[in-house]
Motif scaffolding. Structure first.
Motif, short mmCIF file in Angstrom:
data_model
loop_
_atom_site.label_atom_id
_atom_site.label_comp_id
_atom_site.label_asym_id
_atom_site.label_seq_id
_atom_site.Cartn_x
_atom_site.Cartn_y
_atom_site.Cartn_z
N CYS A 91 4.88 -3.84 5.80
CA CYS A 91 4.58 -4.12 6.78
C CYS A 91 3.61 -3.73 7.28
CB CYS A 91 5.99 -3.75 7.15
SG CYS A 91 7.35 -4.39 6.83
N ALA A 92 3.05 -4.38 8.39
CA ALA A 92 1.93 -4.11 9.13
C ALA A 92 2.65 -2.50 9.80
CB ALA A 92 1.56 -4.91 10.28
N SER A 93 1.45 -1.97 10.04
CA SER A 93 2.15 -0.76 11.13
C SER A 93 2.81 -0.93 12.54
CB SER A 93 0.67 0.27 11.24
OG SER A 93 0.34 0.59 9.48
N ASN A 103 -7.16 4.36 3.14
CA ASN A 103 -7.56 3.12 4.30
C ASN A 103 -8.85 2.60 4.60
OD1 ASN A 103 -6.45 2.01 6.07
ND2 ASN A 103 -5.18 2.99 6.90
N ARG A 104 -8.65 1.31 5.31
CA ARG A 104 -10.11 0.91 5.57
C ARG A 104 -9.98 1.33 7.51
NH1 ARG A 104 -13.88 -0.97 3.64
NH2 ARG A 104 -16.07 -2.15 5.11
N LEU A 105 -11.14 2.12 7.86
CA LEU A 105 -10.77 1.79 9.27
C LEU A 105 -12.01 1.54 9.51
CD1 LEU A 105 -11.97 5.85 9.54
CD2 LEU A 105 -10.20 4.79 9.13
N THR A 116 -8.53 -0.35 -1.17
CA THR A 116 -9.69 -0.60 -0.75
C THR A 116 -10.60 -1.09 -1.74
OG1 THR A 116 -9.94 0.50 0.79
CG2 THR A 116 -12.19 0.04 0.48
N GLY A 117 -11.15 -2.40 -1.66
CA GLY A 117 -11.77 -3.40 -2.56
C GLY A 117 -12.01 -3.24 -3.76
N ILE A 118 -10.20 -3.96 -4.07
CA ILE A 118 -9.40 -4.42 -4.94
C ILE A 118 -9.78 -6.03 -4.56
CG2 ILE A 118 -7.99 -4.59 -6.99
CD1 ILE A 118 -7.76 -1.28 -5.49
N ALA A 160 7.87 -0.16 4.97
CA ALA A 160 7.07 0.17 6.87
C ALA A 160 5.89 1.40 6.40
CB ALA A 160 9.03 0.23 7.38
N SER A 161 5.62 1.13 7.66
CA SER A 161 4.66 1.96 7.54
C SER A 161 4.71 1.94 9.25
CB SER A 161 3.48 1.61 7.77
OG SER A 161 1.50 1.25 7.73
N ILE A 162 4.25 3.57 9.28
CA ILE A 162 4.44 3.70 10.30
C ILE A 162 2.35 4.55 10.82
CG2 ILE A 162 6.58 3.66 11.92
CD1 ILE A 162 6.41 7.10 10.35
N PHE A 211 -14.12 -8.33 12.17
CA PHE A 211 -13.06 -8.52 11.42
C PHE A 211 -13.70 -7.42 9.78
CE2 PHE A 211 -10.10 -10.87 8.62
CZ PHE A 211 -8.66 -10.55 9.28
N ASN A 212 -12.62 -6.46 10.11
CA ASN A 212 -13.13 -5.52 9.41
C ASN A 212 -12.12 -6.19 7.53
OD1 ASN A 212 -14.83 -4.04 10.63
ND2 ASN A 212 -13.73 -2.27 9.50
N LEU A 213 -13.40 -6.61 6.50
CA LEU A 213 -12.82 -7.15 5.39
C LEU A 213 -13.94 -5.83 4.34
CD1 LEU A 213 -12.41 -10.63 5.53
CD2 LEU A 213 -10.42 -9.02 5.31
C1 LIG Z 1 -6.66 -7.59 10.00
C2 LIG Z 1 -6.28 -5.99 9.11
C3 LIG Z 1 -5.41 -5.36 9.56
C4 LIG Z 1 -4.73 -4.54 9.04
N1 LIG Z 1 -3.57 -3.76 9.63
C5 LIG Z 1 -3.35 -2.58 9.11
C6 LIG Z 1 -2.17 -1.61 9.56
O1 LIG Z 1 -1.20 -2.72 10.30
N2 LIG Z 1 -2.02 -1.00 8.69
C7 LIG Z 1 -2.34 -0.27 7.90
O2 LIG Z 1 -2.37 0.95 7.58
N3 LIG Z 1 -3.75 -1.03 7.39
C8 LIG Z 1 -3.44 -2.07 7.76
N4 LIG Z 1 -4.82 -2.13 7.70
C9 LIG Z 1 -5.80 -1.89 6.38
C10 LIG Z 1 -5.62 -2.50 5.09
O3 LIG Z 1 -4.10 -2.28 5.13
C11 LIG Z 1 -6.07 -1.94 3.96
O4 LIG Z 1 -6.07 -0.81 3.81
C12 LIG Z 1 -7.32 -2.06 4.13
O5 LIG Z 1 -7.99 -3.33 4.73
C13 LIG Z 1 -8.92 -2.35 2.62
O6 LIG Z 1 -7.59 -2.10 1.47
P1 LIG Z 1 -8.25 -4.24 1.14
O7 LIG Z 1 -9.97 -3.84 0.60
O8 LIG Z 1 -7.84 -4.63 0.10
O9 LIG Z 1 -8.60 -5.01 2.62
C14 LIG Z 1 -5.09 -3.79 8.28
C15 LIG Z 1 -6.45 -4.36 6.71
C16 LIG Z 1 -6.69 -6.08 8.38
C17 LIG Z 1 -8.14 -6.77 7.54
#
Ligand SMILES: Cc1cc2nc3c(=O)[nH]c(=O)nc-3n(C[C@H](O)[C@H](O)[C@H](O)COP(=O)(O)O)c2cc1C
Length: 334
Positions: free
Chosen positions: A44-46, A198-200, A246-248, A106-108, A216-218
């Motif tokens: 879940c979103a944190s 995690n992706r910062l 990250t990056g899969i 769940a993520s906190i 938008f951080n992709l």
């Molecule tokens: C829109 C968006 C919202 C995110 N929200 C969270 C979050 O709430 N908690 C968290 O731990 N990571 C969050 N992330 C990071 C992702 O879970 C993931 O670690 C990151 O995008 C790297 O994976 P990917 O390369 O498949 O995108 C978020 C990423 C995106 C793009």
């Protein structure tokens, strides 16, 4: 079809694909879509303490401004209008857990140790299957040492572990002098799994308007190399489950993570790019590759390219980097 099932955080997952925390896992319809597409679990979103603090602050400002405008207007509102704190998020997580059959993690992400522990206890009560401590931390303080930050995170992990019974995993950034040592300490402190990495969030600068922008951080192609390297160095050296992140972006990246030694992996970017149904493609493509190679289960090739299992130990060493530099003329056909 080969057997894609795995054990992660003590849970049986039907395949290694976990939808990582993001906006797609902040909403029940998209979570149900992910489940239908074949995701083995979702994070879940944190729940961010900072977000709640900000909302509380805004609410206080609003009620104060009302009181200043007209005492008659403010009298319509209960004397102590209070923000519900994490309640709304917790209620939503509970509903999500009730609505899906796949495991829910769940993520906190909190600020104070007390909040980390309180949130963990409250989350456990929602019925979720496991916790992910999102140790997202961007250094801003010139006076804090890395050792101090690491010790604090390990202390929080121990306190949360003591407070809950469900499995506790950690999601880390790569901003440590030696992530391997931090992970070893977290392993010893009882982390059931480690998500690497995690992706910062990074802001950018618009040079026309000379101001910061919030893109938008992709992730991009090749961003999986760093997680693969660390997974490869850790595989076989720690008890904790390794979850690559990250990056899969496709099945090749997924296979590389397992070859490096990951138990499973989390995807986000590729689902934004190709929609949630792409999970089905990942499952089919990993299965087809395994069939082609004659692998019946993921365990048959997990960690085959981890440092521990390689005859060529230089692959994970700096010497290989030196070798590349010395031979760069040849590589670039100069
Ligand atoms: C829109 C968006 C919202 C995110 N929200 C969270 C979050 O709430 N908690 C968290 O731990 N990571 C969050 N992330 C990071 C992702 O879970 C993931 O670690 C990151 O995008 C790297 O994976 P990917 O390369 O498949 O995108 C978020 C990423 C995106 C793009």
């Amino acid at each position: 079809m080969p057997d894609l099932s795995i054990q992660y955080l003590g849970l049986t997952l039907k395949n290694p694909i976990i939808v990582g925390a993001c906006k797609l896992t902040a909403d029940l319809p998209t979570i149900l879509e992910a489940e239908k597409a074949g995701a083995a679990a979702i994070v879940c979103a944190s729940l961010f303490e900072e977000q709640i603090q900000l909302e509380q602050y805004k609410l206080e400002l609003e009620t104060q401004s009302l009181a200043n405008v007209d005492s008659e207007i403010s009298s319509f509102f209960p004397e102590n209008v209070r923000h519900s704190g994490p309640e709304q998020h917790l209620m939503w997580v509970r509903k999500t857990k009730e609505a899906v059959k796949i495991p829910v993690i769940a993520s906190i992400n909190a600020v104070s140790k007390e909040a980390w522990v309180d949130y963990a206890i409250s989350m456990e009560k929602t019925g979720v299957d496991a916790l992910e401590l999102n140790f997202y931390y961007t250094p801003r303080d010139l006076n804090r040492s890395g050792a101090d930050i690491e010790a604090e995170q390990i202390d929080i992990l121990k306190a949360v572990k003591k407070a809950v019974k469900i499995p506790v995993s950690v999601k880390l950034s790569f901003f440590y002098s030696n992530p391997l040592n931090v992970i070893k300490q977290m392993d010893e402190a009882g982390a059931a799994g480690v998500v690497l990495f995690n992706r910062l969030f990074e802001s950018d600068i618009d040079v026309t308007d000379q101001k910061h922008t919030k893109p938008f951080n992709l992730s991009n192609e090749g961003d999986n190399k760093l997680p693969n390297r660390f997974v490869g160095l850790l595989h076989g050296n720690v008890k904790t489950d390794l979850c690559a992140n990250t990056g899969i972006l496709n099945s090749r990246d997924a296979i590389k993570a397992i070859l490096s030694g990951a138990t499973c992996f989390q995807v986000v970017t590729t689902l934004y790019l190709h929609k949630l149904s792409y999970i089905g493609n990942l499952i089919a493509d990993i299965g087809a590759w395994m069939d082609q190679k004659g692998y019946a289960s993921l365990a048959d090739f997990r960690g085959n390219l981890a440092q521990k299992n390689l005859a060529d130990k230089l692959v994970y060493k700096r010497a290989q980097y030196v070798d590349l530099i010395l031979n760069s003329d040849k590589l670039m056909n100069l």
